[in-house]
Design an enzyme around this catalytic site. Sequence first.
Site, PDB file in Angstrom:
ATOM      1  N   ARG A   1     125.467 -17.896 -11.557  1.00  0.00           N
ATOM      2  CA  ARG A   1     126.368 -18.596 -10.657  1.00  0.00           C
ATOM      3  C   ARG A   1     127.371 -17.608 -10.088  1.00  0.00           C
ATOM      4  O   ARG A   1     127.858 -16.735 -10.801  1.00  0.00           O
ATOM      5  CB  ARG A   1     127.132 -19.677 -11.409  1.00  0.00           C
ATOM      6  CG  ARG A   1     126.238 -20.674 -12.063  1.00  0.00           C
ATOM      7  CD  ARG A   1     126.574 -22.071 -11.597  1.00  0.00           C
ATOM      8  NE  ARG A   1     125.799 -23.044 -12.327  1.00  0.00           N
ATOM      9  CZ  ARG A   1     124.622 -23.510 -11.902  1.00  0.00           C
ATOM     10  NH1 ARG A   1     124.123 -23.118 -10.769  1.00  0.00           N
ATOM     11  NH2 ARG A   1     123.964 -24.390 -12.616  1.00  0.00           N
TER      12      ARG A   1
ATOM     13  N   ARG B   1     108.865 -39.197  -3.492  1.00  0.00           N
ATOM     14  CA  ARG B   1     108.900 -38.546  -4.799  1.00  0.00           C
ATOM     15  C   ARG B   1     107.666 -38.879  -5.627  1.00  0.00           C
ATOM     16  O   ARG B   1     107.400 -38.218  -6.631  1.00  0.00           O
ATOM     17  CB  ARG B   1     110.130 -38.997  -5.595  1.00  0.00           C
ATOM     18  CG  ARG B   1     111.397 -38.265  -5.245  1.00  0.00           C
ATOM     19  CD  ARG B   1     112.458 -38.501  -6.296  1.00  0.00           C
ATOM     20  NE  ARG B   1     113.792 -38.296  -5.731  1.00  0.00           N
ATOM     21  CZ  ARG B   1     114.317 -37.104  -5.491  1.00  0.00           C
ATOM     22  NH1 ARG B   1     113.634 -36.018  -5.763  1.00  0.00           N
ATOM     23  NH2 ARG B   1     115.516 -37.009  -4.973  1.00  0.00           N
TER      24      ARG B   1
ATOM     25  N   ARG C   1     128.237 -14.760 -12.747  1.00  0.00           N
ATOM     26  CA  ARG C   1     128.295 -14.858 -14.197  1.00  0.00           C
ATOM     27  C   ARG C   1     127.029 -15.544 -14.699  1.00  0.00           C
ATOM     28  O   ARG C   1     126.450 -16.397 -14.035  1.00  0.00           O
ATOM     29  CB  ARG C   1     129.543 -15.627 -14.632  1.00  0.00           C
ATOM     30  CG  ARG C   1     129.373 -17.107 -14.518  1.00  0.00           C
ATOM     31  CD  ARG C   1     130.450 -17.880 -15.245  1.00  0.00           C
ATOM     32  NE  ARG C   1     130.217 -19.296 -14.979  1.00  0.00           N
ATOM     33  CZ  ARG C   1     131.159 -20.195 -14.809  1.00  0.00           C
ATOM     34  NH1 ARG C   1     132.421 -19.836 -14.861  1.00  0.00           N
ATOM     35  NH2 ARG C   1     130.861 -21.452 -14.581  1.00  0.00           N
TER      36      ARG C   1
ATOM     37  N   LYS D   1     115.921 -26.219  -0.530  1.00  0.00           N
ATOM     38  CA  LYS D   1     115.266 -27.190   0.351  1.00  0.00           C
ATOM     39  C   LYS D   1     116.263 -27.955   1.222  1.00  0.00           C
ATOM     40  O   LYS D   1     116.051 -28.111   2.428  1.00  0.00           O
ATOM     41  CB  LYS D   1     114.460 -28.162  -0.517  1.00  0.00           C
ATOM     42  CG  LYS D   1     113.876 -29.347   0.212  1.00  0.00           C
ATOM     43  CD  LYS D   1     112.955 -30.127  -0.709  1.00  0.00           C
ATOM     44  CE  LYS D   1     113.676 -30.677  -1.932  1.00  0.00           C
ATOM     45  NZ  LYS D   1     114.412 -31.924  -1.659  1.00  0.00           N
TER      46      LYS D   1
ATOM     47  N   ARG E   1     114.245 -28.882 -16.577  1.00  0.00           N
ATOM     48  CA  ARG E   1     114.298 -29.517 -15.249  1.00  0.00           C
ATOM     49  C   ARG E   1     113.106 -29.093 -14.401  1.00  0.00           C
ATOM     50  O   ARG E   1     112.502 -29.908 -13.713  1.00  0.00           O
ATOM     51  CB  ARG E   1     115.569 -29.060 -14.519  1.00  0.00           C
ATOM     52  CG  ARG E   1     116.642 -30.103 -14.386  1.00  0.00           C
ATOM     53  CD  ARG E   1     117.865 -29.488 -13.749  1.00  0.00           C
ATOM     54  NE  ARG E   1     117.873 -29.615 -12.302  1.00  0.00           N
ATOM     55  CZ  ARG E   1     118.625 -28.858 -11.497  1.00  0.00           C
ATOM     56  NH1 ARG E   1     119.387 -27.917 -12.002  1.00  0.00           N
ATOM     57  NH2 ARG E   1     118.611 -29.053 -10.206  1.00  0.00           N
TER      58      ARG E   1
END
Length: 221
Positions: free
Chosen positions: A127, A90, A159, A15, A170
């Site tokens: 990553r 939010r 990795r 985003k 999350r």
Amino acid sequence: MALNVVMMGPPGAGKGTQADRFAAGRQIPKISTGDILREAVKAGTELGLRAKAVMERGDLVSDEIIIGIVRERLGRPDAARGFVLDGFPRTVAQAEALDVIMSGRDPLVVVDIAVPDEALVRRLTSRWVCRACGANADPGQAGVPAATCARCGGPMSQRADDREEVIRERLRVYARDTRPLLDYYRARPTFRAIDGAQPADRVATALDAAIDDAARGARGA
Ligand SMILES: [Zn+2]
């Protein structure tokens, strides 16, 4: 007509990058609450000083202060032709306050960059790391990052990350907190959802088209 855009999307949807690109392309400011909070603190405005005191106590800055700082920022001349809000609102309370701020201005176009959880987990758990210097590529970029390191030019390799549970948590928290906000906006004729599971350049094209379409519709209404 001003392009007043609210950009939404889960962690890993890219985003921030899309918001930067869209804002730069249309020559309107990208406004993220983190940035304007830091600016206000640095400039020593009344709200900035209040925010600073709160943060120094280790507390979260209240909705009232955040909304005040957003109101100030959206009132600046460079936002008259439009803006891209990233990370605000939010909460439904913030969205209601934003509607008050926006009264008398062109309508908000709200875009949600939607990505299935499974795709986000894949993106966020893998990553890209430089084999020479250990630098990370931006994991939010997904798709295929540069083959060479931005810092030293070394080869990048992927990795696996072992914190999948943390990432899932999350995403769960994001979905729980954001659902009421999406419900608040979804029924509007200027709401658009974008398929964020495509490569970043396709997402960019889809965003351009969706925002223009929504703004055109609002103008015709
Ligand atoms: Zn490197």
